[in-house]
Design an enzyme around this catalytic site. Structure first.
Site, short mmCIF file in Angstrom:
data_model
loop_
_atom_site.label_atom_id
_atom_site.label_comp_id
_atom_site.label_asym_id
_atom_site.label_seq_id
_atom_site.Cartn_x
_atom_site.Cartn_y
_atom_site.Cartn_z
N ASP A 1 32.02 37.36 39.57
CA ASP A 1 32.23 38.62 40.28
C ASP A 1 30.88 38.97 40.92
O ASP A 1 29.85 38.33 40.67
CB ASP A 1 32.74 39.71 39.33
CG ASP A 1 33.44 40.81 40.10
OD1 ASP A 1 34.24 41.54 39.51
OD2 ASP A 1 33.20 40.93 41.33
C1 GLC Z 1 33.90 43.62 43.26
C2 GLC Z 1 35.12 43.48 42.36
C3 GLC Z 1 35.91 42.24 42.57
C4 GLC Z 1 35.86 41.88 44.03
C5 GLC Z 1 34.43 41.48 44.36
C6 GLC Z 1 34.25 41.15 45.85
O1 GLC Z 1 32.82 44.10 42.54
O2 GLC Z 1 34.88 43.63 40.97
O3 GLC Z 1 37.23 42.47 42.10
O4 GLC Z 1 36.75 40.81 44.32
O5 GLC Z 1 33.49 42.46 43.98
O6 GLC Z 1 34.48 42.28 46.60
#
Ligand code: GLC
Length: 751
Positions: free
Chosen positions: A295
């Site tokens: 993430d």
């Molecule tokens: C965010 C979220 C994740 C998302 C990623 C890219 O922090 O936790 O679900 O896909 O970053 O945006």
């Protein structure tokens, strides 16, 4: 002299022939006739360790969906692309924009490896569908798959070939802003839904209209303590295996190409660096063949957790755990080559990760046609079509949960000629959408006011604001609303919280109906007019304070582009609501977490009048205000004659369950018939109910149907703390009904 000339000529001839062989040498990774494995093998041989680290490096190329820590400028990022140091971007949107970046990767880097473009297509790209939690309430897996396939078709026309969806986090906490993004509180249904979403997004990946899915957030991110975003998680292995893992596994088994590490720890180790989660479970036990992406910055954030000493240690711990692609923390591109040179990470381990990413770049056809997803003409023809919007409206209507409808105030009848519509949000396009609006725009959304106007005509509606954008109110706003109500036959009040308060980093300690709206409803109740609450929010709010102030409650969640048209269809009866909530509606904030599949405890509260020493509150009931699986219709249904094929079965027998369901009302409708079990005694205590089957059926007014369900040992099994499936003889109970509370029941024994 002659000798030197001769030598020079020989060298020249040798060099030419070498060049010739080189130029005629087949570059296998560029040969579309070679197998993907051959092409990967050839390419890996040609890559430097820096270029391999580049394939594990994903950068943000557009809007920020996480902290913009030391974000390099576009120019620097494009140079990194030329240097083969970027394998993927997120948030670069559009056929034109992605083509420009792809051209640099393919035509200006040494090996020309194409880029993967990822984006959060959570519930639609340009045509915005109901939030996943709302969609889940339709119990329509086919519609969910269609919704995802349209989202993928639109996104893929805009250069995107990877989405960070479906989110498969089970949660019981309305304080958590991301409850809107998932699958509700049940692992069985959540598993089916997650698989349907993967199928819709990916298809078989053999065309240009499907994109890579991403199972997130692995694992158990929905258990964040107190519903606070990015908070710690502390669940047992028994709960991990029985409650949280099944939806991720179902999505992986459905063929999801990628999995995303969650932000949280499990057993004190951040998911990005958690070998038990990534290697033992995902890679080894589940045999996951795709690739793992972090993430946002979660590799580097192992330092904040207190697990990695520094960025180099963070890179080491992530790769050692089996994690692969680094979203935005840049620890892999900065330290992997050094870690390999120091022998702390083997080239073989790096190659395994890189090969999985290259596999999907070949599978998507990006090496043979790098610009296939970046076609501006296809983009303009695909986005926001009428057909897409019609599906979005269908999805929205079937997501609206009718929680209350005293005196059948809904649907509006010809006698309710004059309708008062009250509420700031009913006209506010900006407040209709959550954080995950994709590439949609509020401009082309249909507000509740618009939808009712389209349906009833402007003259039938008198509108009053009732409260402000921040949901506060005042005497004038209330008086205007009361006046509007007094002149109407029925009053529709749009209450709830702005869609802006739904999504990531939107935890609320008080997920309640705002005080200003409660005051407004109290004033409107005094008019004596029938009041319908149209509630919009990205979570189940506490409705206790308003429940007795209104005759009807239509819970509309956040429904996307076609919100107003869908709500108008339901309130006018053009569509008979069929949705059932997939999350419990708590009676009070203090009751959170409250959910249907809970354990019995040593002192369960008896249903009759009881004395002391039971598991209960002294100030509120144990039960939620509205239970999992609950939802009303404009008709009524009667359940009868629950019968089992046998009262005793062996572990290899099948158990057939029959139930009779009648539509005892005056209108046709759809009903979600739910079947639950309870394993009364087991080596690990089991929940008082577990959903194990459902059927969404259509019944004409007056029609009766006999339904049949078949249960096998698999349906009666559970996981032990090591993830082994257990099926234990003993007493079981079957429940069948229209929700998790109102059920018929029968007992049987498993020998
Ligand atoms: C965010 C979220 C994740 C998302 C990623 C890219 O922090 O936790 O679900 O896909 O970053 O945006």
């Amino acid at each position: 002299m002659k000798k030197i000339t001769a030598i020079v000529c020989c060298i020249a001839i040798f060099t030419c022939s070498l060049a010739q062989t080189k130029s005629t040498e087949k570059i296998i990774y560029k040969d579309a006739k070679a197998t993907i494995d051959q092409r990967i093998g050839d390419l890996l041989k040609r890559m430097t360790i820096e270029e391999k680290a580049g394939q594990l490096n994903q950068l943000n190329g557009g809007l920020f969906t996480g902290p913009a820590a030391n974000d390099a400028g576009q120019k620097t990022k494009m140079q990194q692309v030329r240097d083969g140091k970027v394998g993927s971007f997120l948030n670069v949107l559009g056929a034109k924009e992605t083509k420009a970046v792809q051209k640099i990767a393919v035509e200006e880097s040494r090996l020309g490896i194409p880029i993967l473009f990822g984006f959060d297509v959570i519930h639609g790209y340009r045509t915005i569908f109901p939030i996943p939690l709302a969609e889940a309430c339709s119990w329509d897996l086919k519609q969910a798959e269609i919704n995802s396939s349209i989202a993928a078709k639109e996104a893929s026309s805009a250069g995107i070939n990877w989405t960070f969806a479906p989110m498969c986090d089970i949660t019981n906490d309305p304080r958590w802003g991301r409850i809107m993004e998932g699958i509700g509180e049940d692992p069985y249904y959540g598993s089916l839904l997650s698989a349907a979403r993967v199928k819709g997004l990916q298809g078989n990946l053999n065309d240009v209209e499907h994109i890579l899915a991403c199972v997130k957030h692995f694992a158990a991110y929905g258990a964040v303590e107190a519903g606070r975003e990015y908070n710690q998680v502390d669940v047992s292995r028994v709960q991990l295996w029985n409650k949280y893992l099944p939806p991720y596994k179902a999505a992986v088994d459905a063929g999801a190409a990628t999995v995303m590490n969650s932000f949280n720890v499990f057993e004190g180790v951040p998911a990005s660096g958690n070998k038990y989660l990534v290697t033992d479970i995902l890679l080894n036990k589940w045999k996951f063949k795709g690739f793992v992406v972090s993430d946002w910055a979660s590799f580097g954030e192992q330092i904040n957790h207190g697990y990695a000493a520094d960025r180099k240690d963070a890179a080491l711990k992530a790769i050692q755990a089996g994690s692969m692609m680094d979203m935005e923390s840049k620890v892999i591109i900065d330290y992997l080559p050094q870690l390999v040179k120091e022998g702390k990470i083997s080239v073989a381990q790096v190659d395994k990760a890189v090969a999985r990413i290259l596999y999907y770049k070949f599978k998507l056809g990006l090496f043979d046609d790098p610009y296939k997803f970046s076609n501006e003409e296809r983009e303009s023809k695909t986005l926001f079509t009428e057909a897409n919007r019609n599906e979005a409206k269908k999805a929205a209507r079937s997501s609206i949960v009718l929680l209350k409808n005293n005196n059948n105030v809904l649907p509006l009848t010809s006698s309710s000629k004059k309708v008062a519509l009250i509420g700031y949000y009913a006209k506010s396009k900006d407040d209709m959408f959550d954080f995950w609006i994709g590439n949609g725009t509020a401009d082309n959304a249909i507000t509740i006011y618009d939808g009712l106007k389209n349906k009833l005509g402007e003259s039938a509606i008198s509108y009053a604001q009732g409260y402000n954008a921040d949901a506060t109110t005042n005497e004038k706003l209330i008086n205007d609303a009361v006046q509007s109500a007094n002149n109407a036959d029925v009053v529709l009040v749009n209450i709830g919280i702005s869609g802006k308060m739904a999504g990531e980093d939107r935890a609320l300690a008080n997920p309640v109906i705002p005080e200003g709206q409660v005051q407004l409803l109290k004033a409107l109740q005094k008019t004596g007019k029938p009041i319908v609450a149209i509630v919009t929010a990205g979570r189940p709010l506490i409705l206790t304070q308003i429940n007795d102030l209104v005759s009807s409650i239509a819970y509309c969640w956040i429904l996307g582009t076609e919100t107003g048209n869908a709500i108008a269809d339901v309130v006018t009866g053009a569509y008979n609501p069929s949705a059932k909530t997939v999350v419990s509606f708590p009676y009070a904030v203090g009751q959170i977490p409250v959910y249907y599949n809970h354990f019995n405890t040593n002192r369960p509260t008896p249903t009759d009048d009881f004395g002391n020493w039971y598991s209960r509150y002294r100030d509120i009931p144990n039960d939620p205000l509205y239970p999992f699986g609950f939802g009303l219709s404009y008709t009524t249904y009667k359940y009868s004659d629950l019968r089992l094929s046998s009262n005793t079965i062996s572990k290899t027998d099948k158990l057939n369950v029959k139930i009779t369901v009648s539509n005892t009302g005056k209108v046709d409708g759809e009903e979600v018939v739910q079947l639950y079990i309870r394993d009364i005694t087991a080596s690990i205590v089991r929940p008082v109910k577990e959903l194990k089957a459902f059927q969404k059926i259509f019944l004409k007014a007056g029609e009766t149907k006999e339904l049949s369900f078949t249960l096998t040992g698999k349906d009666l099994s559970f996981y032990d703390a090591d993830g082994n499936i257990k099926l234990e003889a003993g007493a079981f109970r079957i429940f069948v009904g229209s929700n998790s509370r109102d059920v018929l029941e029968q007992n049987f024994t498993l020998k």
